[in-house]
Design a protein around this motif. Structure first.
Motif, PDB file in Angstrom:
ATOM      1  N   ALA A  44       0.790  -1.167   0.033  1.00 20.04           N
ATOM      2  CA  ALA A  44      -0.064  -0.159   0.063  1.00 20.04           C
ATOM      3  C   ALA A  44       0.775   1.288   0.095  1.00 20.04           C
ATOM      4  N   ALA A  45       0.632   2.130  -1.016  1.00 22.74           N
ATOM      5  CA  ALA A  45       1.393   3.455  -1.032  1.00 22.74           C
ATOM      6  C   ALA A  45       1.082   4.296   0.159  1.00 22.74           C
ATOM      7  N   ARG A  46      -0.252   4.031   0.585  1.00 15.61           N
ATOM      8  CA  ARG A  46      -0.734   5.005   1.870  1.00 15.61           C
ATOM      9  C   ARG A  46      -1.666   4.194   2.572  1.00 15.61           C
ATOM     10  N   ASP A  47      -1.887   4.625   3.871  1.00 15.73           N
ATOM     11  CA  ASP A  47      -2.954   4.263   4.509  1.00 15.73           C
ATOM     12  C   ASP A  47      -4.219   4.324   3.703  1.00 15.73           C
ATOM     13  N   THR A  48      -4.944   2.688   3.776  1.00 19.00           N
ATOM     14  CA  THR A  48      -6.039   2.737   2.742  1.00 19.00           C
ATOM     15  C   THR A  48      -7.111   1.718   3.167  1.00 19.00           C
ATOM     16  N   THR A  49      -8.094   1.757   2.554  1.00 20.02           N
ATOM     17  CA  THR A  49      -9.126   0.449   2.700  1.00 20.02           C
ATOM     18  C   THR A  49      -8.984  -0.272   1.595  1.00 20.02           C
ATOM     19  N   LEU A  50      -9.047  -1.525   1.685  1.00 18.90           N
ATOM     20  CA  LEU A  50      -8.786  -2.479   0.638  1.00 18.90           C
ATOM     21  C   LEU A  50     -10.174  -3.121   0.384  1.00 18.90           C
ATOM     22  N   LEU A  51     -10.636  -2.829  -0.637  1.00 22.24           N
ATOM     23  CA  LEU A  51     -12.044  -3.377  -1.027  1.00 22.24           C
ATOM     24  C   LEU A  51     -11.980  -4.552  -1.732  1.00 22.24           C
ATOM     25  N   LEU A  52     -12.637  -5.678  -1.157  1.00 27.59           N
ATOM     26  CA  LEU A  52     -12.611  -6.876  -1.740  1.00 27.59           C
ATOM     27  C   LEU A  52     -14.017  -7.407  -2.345  1.00 27.59           C
ATOM     28  N   SER A  53     -13.982  -7.892  -3.550  1.00 28.34           N
ATOM     29  CA  SER A  53     -15.069  -8.345  -4.280  1.00 28.34           C
ATOM     30  C   SER A  53     -15.618  -9.775  -3.745  1.00 28.34           C
ATOM     31  N   ILE A  54     -15.663 -10.077  -2.391  1.00 26.27           N
ATOM     32  CA  ILE A  54     -16.110 -11.048  -1.498  1.00 26.27           C
ATOM     33  C   ILE A  54     -17.240 -10.471  -0.808  1.00 26.27           C
ATOM     34  N   PRO A  55     -18.209 -11.137  -1.072  1.00 27.35           N
ATOM     35  CA  PRO A  55     -19.573 -10.904  -0.033  1.00 27.35           C
ATOM     36  C   PRO A  55     -19.079 -10.658   1.308  1.00 27.35           C
ATOM     37  N   TYR A  56     -19.693  -9.649   2.128  1.00 27.95           N
ATOM     38  CA  TYR A  56     -19.381  -9.743   3.641  1.00 27.95           C
ATOM     39  C   TYR A  56     -20.002 -10.779   4.186  1.00 27.95           C
ATOM     40  N   ASP A  57     -19.366 -11.528   5.225  1.00 23.42           N
ATOM     41  CA  ASP A  57     -19.748 -12.670   5.759  1.00 23.42           C
ATOM     42  C   ASP A  57     -19.228 -12.805   7.164  1.00 23.42           C
ATOM     43  N   LYS A  58     -19.884 -12.858   8.267  1.00 22.99           N
ATOM     44  CA  LYS A  58     -19.128 -13.088   9.562  1.00 22.99           C
ATOM     45  C   LYS A  58     -18.361 -13.956   9.644  1.00 22.99           C
ATOM     46  N   GLY A  59     -18.316 -15.230   9.025  1.00 29.44           N
ATOM     47  CA  GLY A  59     -17.648 -16.196   9.041  1.00 29.44           C
ATOM     48  C   GLY A  59     -16.064 -15.639   8.640  1.00 29.44           C
ATOM     49  N   TRP A  60     -15.883 -14.754   7.983  1.00 25.86           N
ATOM     50  CA  TRP A  60     -14.491 -14.422   7.610  1.00 25.86           C
ATOM     51  C   TRP A  60     -13.489 -13.953   8.623  1.00 25.86           C
ATOM     52  N   GLN A  61     -12.497 -14.238   8.749  1.00 23.56           N
ATOM     53  CA  GLN A  61     -11.471 -13.577   9.679  1.00 23.56           C
ATOM     54  C   GLN A  61     -10.284 -13.106   8.883  1.00 23.56           C
ATOM     55  N   ALA A  62      -9.868 -12.001   9.030  1.00 19.80           N
ATOM     56  CA  ALA A  62      -8.756 -11.245   8.167  1.00 19.80           C
ATOM     57  C   ALA A  62      -7.712 -11.035   9.257  1.00 19.80           C
ATOM     58  N   ARG A  63      -6.442 -11.382   8.702  1.00 20.02           N
ATOM     59  CA  ARG A  63      -5.180 -11.234   9.266  1.00 20.02           C
ATOM     60  C   ARG A  63      -4.391 -10.366   8.335  1.00 20.02           C
ATOM     61  N   VAL A  64      -3.430  -9.240   9.085  1.00 20.83           N
ATOM     62  CA  VAL A  64      -2.606  -8.548   8.074  1.00 20.83           C
ATOM     63  C   VAL A  64      -1.191  -8.870   9.006  1.00 20.83           C
ATOM     64  N   ASP A  65      -0.184  -9.603   8.542  1.00 16.45           N
ATOM     65  CA  ASP A  65       1.073  -9.904   8.966  1.00 16.45           C
ATOM     66  C   ASP A  65       0.827 -10.748  10.134  1.00 16.45           C
ATOM     67  N   GLY A  66      -0.171 -11.531  10.329  1.00 17.52           N
ATOM     68  CA  GLY A  66      -0.476 -12.403  11.307  1.00 17.52           C
ATOM     69  C   GLY A  66      -1.389 -11.790  12.521  1.00 17.52           C
ATOM     70  N   SER A  67      -1.605 -10.490  12.462  1.00 12.67           N
ATOM     71  CA  SER A  67      -2.383  -9.672  13.285  1.00 12.67           C
ATOM     72  C   SER A  67      -3.924  -9.694  12.829  1.00 12.67           C
ATOM     73  N   GLU A  68      -4.851 -10.103  13.500  1.00 14.97           N
ATOM     74  CA  GLU A  68      -6.257  -9.989  13.033  1.00 14.97           C
ATOM     75  C   GLU A  68      -6.687  -8.325  13.211  1.00 14.97           C
ATOM     76  N   VAL A  69      -7.248  -8.237  12.094  1.00 13.70           N
ATOM     77  CA  VAL A  69      -7.952  -6.740  11.473  1.00 13.70           C
ATOM     78  C   VAL A  69      -9.515  -7.164  11.383  1.00 13.70           C
ATOM     79  N   PRO A  70     -10.076  -6.080  11.545  1.00 19.78           N
ATOM     80  CA  PRO A  70     -11.629  -6.158  11.244  1.00 19.78           C
ATOM     81  C   PRO A  70     -11.958  -6.259  10.001  1.00 19.78           C
ATOM     82  N   ILE A  71     -12.885  -6.982   9.636  1.00 18.14           N
ATOM     83  CA  ILE A  71     -13.487  -6.825   8.189  1.00 18.14           C
ATOM     84  C   ILE A  71     -14.764  -6.516   8.107  1.00 18.14           C
TER      85      ILE A  71
END
Length: 820
Positions: free
Chosen positions: A723-750
């Motif tokens: 990322a060239a700057r602090d940003t929001t990464l938009l994913l073409s994945i439908p939102y679902d509470k079952g997803w868990q996201a990690r950035v460099d091993g640390s959990e981040v909110p999806i």
């Protein structure tokens, strides 16, 4: 084994094989696979289930994820797909067949279910009403080969309910008579685990049926108190709750997976006509989506009539029985009752889904009449007369069984002629083989982990789930267990009819295709903005085209801009709002273009001028009173007629297939779909043009900061993103509470984006490893609840055994009671 044992074994063997033999005879007679050319894959078995079976077999072979699939509607929680369509233990039979013979596997599964259905009902009739083997076999066959069954072999997922229903009915009877609730709890658990959807219908019926059994018990002379009735009610309720606890490992994640979906919103007062209702009681009169499947043979109809006329049964109970039968018949007739029985949804097709409950009650009354007649007091002279010629009696019962076979067989053949036609197994196999070859060529040419591929054509008739069976990611999805948020999002953008529960990729929409990563499209001709490929051309004349503008899975968007789109408007305005939200500035990808309307002879016609360097699109506007089944014929420049405005088909359509540097003029026509019919009042058409200069500018900007995963598997995504700057990464994945996201091993909110049609995660400046994993919501909680249920059942079992032992050891156990 003694002689009686051999006779018993032979009887149950005949019981199991008789309906299977009738299935084979019907297949030969109708020329249906595997004994004829016509495929056994009819209606939804062709449109949906064969693809689901293919996917399920791959799961059993260790491929894919049971929790999630990207192959339907951008991606969806597949636990609902499994429990709704595939959870039957009979489906393990697919492991015995290869991918090329899954139709045969389904045929074998259906045959086995018919045999078990016959066993269950025959056993129930013998146990509940003490019927002779011949009578139990005959009435059991009427249940197994009722019109409802023979017309729903194309819905094999529903057939398990007819195996379970007689067993559940017996458990209700035993609960009333003896107070035993554990068997009912076990059968409820099996019902829910086997088919979640039909379990809902069955459990709703059991709540009524247990009262029906209670009424029979009381009117038969039993003396009960209010406390006794309350105790039975409590035991029944506890059995249902305990059954749900035992099945929570699948019940809870299924409920969470199915939340948010919806059926049709319009409840019709009547699902059919009064004339069709009467035809439903007659043999060989069934018609798809018109005549309810009430007929189960002439024999149970006659016996049931005798039940209502005989004085051997309490008059009050006969009146109650008639009311119950009338209510179950009404449930297949009145829209409001259908709505309740079908899970607070209006069914899409197969409207008479509860007619098997009417059949069950009809046969129940027939068996009750035989029971009442056999147990009534008879004179010695009558008894002697009946014992004079057992050979004649057996011959008469055999003749009745043969009559039932002929009666049911003729009725089944009449129904099959309306179901199995115009689709051969050879056509099916050829299409599947060709589709596999095309996909193999695409995968050989393109080894990227992520891209989407969809088609504007399908198997003869329809098929919207090829991706899940062939192994590619598509937008189309025809299922009652998909991602409602994804379907709403896709349909609102013009891919299919707004408000429908599924989506169909009927025509390329370049801007949206590119945003969602649709890199390849199968269509007749090369769509505007796409490029031809050298991939093998399908036999239907279509071709595979390449989208040079397709983006990858994720793009960087302004973190301070609202990822929402306004309600209302039309698909073009909503797409403009979508891209404005993504870019953080107001853009007009689409501009409305003028069209001159000149109608004649019932046709709506427009002359449309498409600006230079643009793609013109049209969108049919339905009349306010036009329902889902009011189609029109749509055509451009005298080309092929397209069925529009029907169920899923309300799509954005291309006007010009080539982008040129000068304006072009086209003619768009809307004609009545049915010969002699008319275009529904209020029908119109919107015309917009996609500005390619603006689209190219936006695409080039978005493509500079894409997230390109190096792992893209069902339920698991991983890749490096800079990322060239602090940003929001938009994913073409439908939102679902079952997803868990990690950035460099640390959990981040999806977070949800665009009404949960997409997802987003925060990413800081720099290079990061992003990983997404999925687990169906409620699965862990469901497992814990199941353990609680198992513990409860074990505790009750141990307590019951210990109590019985104490009673047996008591010195007063064998003493006569002081109370009668």
């Amino acid at each position: 084994m003694n002689k009686n044992g051999c006779r018993t074994l032979l009887f149950w063997a005949v019981c199991f094989t008789l309906p299977i033999a009738m299935l084979a005879v019907q297949s030969v007679w109708a020329g249906t696979y595997p004994f004829g050319a016509q495929s056994f894959l009819a209606d939804d078995l062709r449109y949906q289930y064969i693809d689901f079976f293919t996917w399920y077999r791959s799961l059993l072979c260790g491929q894919g994820s049971i929790f999630y699939s990207f192959a339907q509607g951008m991606g969806s929680n597949t636990w609902g797909l499994y429990s709704y369509y595939l959870a039957s233990p009979f489906n393990l039979v697919t492991l015995l067949f290869d991918q090329n013979h899954l139709t045969l596997a389904i045929y074998v599964i259906v045959a086995l279910k018919l045999g078990c259905m016959q066993l269950a009902m025959t056993w129930y009739l013998k146990k509940r009403f003490s019927l002779s083997p011949a009578w139990a076999l005959t009435l059991g066959l009427c249940y197994t080969w009722s019109t409802w069954t023979v017309t729903n072999l194309r819905n094999p997922l529903w057939l398990d309910a007819l195996i379970i229903l007689p067993l559940a009915a017996w458990c209700c009877h035993r609960l009333i008579i003896g107070g035993s609730f554990a068997p009912l709890a076990a059968i409820v658990a099996i019902d829910v685990i086997t088919c979640w959807y039909m379990a809902y219908i069955t459990l709703l019926f059991l709540c009524l049926f247990v009262l029906f059994e209670l009424a029979d018990h009381i009117t038969s002379g039993a003396r009960v108190s209010a406390r006794w009735v309350a105790g039975r009610a409590g035991r029944f309720t506890f059995a249902i709750v305990l059954g749900l606890l035992l099945s929570s490992w699948t019940f809870v994640p299924t409920v969470l997976a199915m939340l948010g979906g919806s059926g049709s919103s319009q409840i019709s007062p009547l699902a059919t006509t009064p004339h069709a209702i009467l035809l439903g009681f007659l043999p060989s009169q069934w018609a798809p989506d018109a005549v309810p499947q009430f007929f189960a043979g002439i024999i149970p109809l006659v016996l049931s009539a005798c039940f209502f006329l005989t004085p051997k049964v309490d008059c009050k109970f006969r009146l109650l029985s008639f009311a119950c039968l009338a209510f179950m018949a009404a449930s297949s007739i009145f829209g409001a009752l259908q709505f309740v029985w079908c899970g607070m949804r209006v069914p899409n097709g197969f409207y008479s889904r509860t007619a098997f409950l009417f059949t069950f009650l009809l046969i129940w009354t027939a068996a009750h009449y035989l029971y009442a007649r056999a147990t009534a007091e008879k004179s010695e002279e009558e008894t002697a007369r009946r014992l004079v010629s057992p050979i004649a009696k057996n011959a008469a019962l055999t003749a009745l069984l043969l009559f039932a076979c002929v009666d049911l067989g003729l009725n089944a053949h009449s129904a099959w002629e309306k179901i199995y036609y115009n689709y051969t197994q050879e056509q099916h196999n050829a299409y599947v083989e060709e589709a596999d070859v095309q996909l193999a060529q695409i995968k050989q040419a393109d080894t990227d982990p992520f891209y989407r591929f969809d088609k504007t054509y399908n198997r003869i008739g329809a098929s919207f789930n090829e991706g899940i069976s062939h192994g590619f990611n598509q937008l189309s999805s025809y299922s009652s267990a998909n991602s409602p948020a994804a379907i709403r999002f896709l349909n609102s953008m013009g891919y299919s009819s707004v408000g429908e529960f599924s989506t169909v990729y009927a025509s390329p929409v370049l801007a949206m295709d590119s945003l969602l990563g649709v890199r390849y499209v199968g269509a007749r001709g090369t769509p505007a903005g796409y490029r031809a490929t050298g991939i093998e051309t399908p036999s239907n004349g279509a071709s595979i085209s390449y989208n040079p503008y397709a983006l990858s899975l994720g793009i960087s968007v302004d973190a301070n801009y609202s990822l929402a789109i306004p309600n209302g408007g039309n698909p073009f305005e909503r797409q403009n709002a979508l891209f404005s939200a993504i870019t953080g500035s107001t853009v007009e990808l689409y501009q409305k273009i003028d069209a001159t309307q000149h109608d004649a002879d019932g046709r709506l016609s427009w002359t449309v001028d498409v600006p230079a360097n643009s793609i013109g699109y049209a969108y049919v506007v339905r009349g306010e009173n036009a329902g889902s089944y009011s189609p029109v014929s749509f055509s451009v420049d005298g080309g092929p007629l397209i069925k529009e405005g029907w169920r899923f088909s309300n799509n954005v359509r291309e006007v010009n297939s080539q982008i040129v540097e000068s304006a072009t003029t086209h003619t768009v026509n809307i004609d009545p779909f049915y010969e002699g019919g008319a275009v529904p009042a209020g029908t119109g058409c919107l015309f917009y043009a996609l500005n390619m200069d603006e689209f190219t500018r936006i695409h080039d900007s978005l493509s500079q900061a894409q997230f390109v995963p190096n792992v893209f598997e069902d339920g698991h995504v991983c890749g490096i993103y800079t990322a060239a700057r602090d940003t929001t990464l938009l994913l073409s994945i439908p939102y679902d509470k079952g997803w868990q996201a990690r950035v460099d091993g640390s959990e981040v909110p999806i977070s949800p984006a665009f009404d949960k049609g997409m997802s987003s995660i925060p990413v800081s400046t720099g290079s990061h490893t992003i990983e997404l994993t999925y687990r169906s919501p409620g699965f862990t909680a469901g497992l814990l609840l199941t353990l609680v249920g198992c513990g409860t059942m074990a505790f009750i079992g141990i307590w019951t055994v210990r109590r019985r032992r104490r009673n047996d050891a008591s010195p007063t156990a064998s003493a006569p009671s002081l109370r009668s």
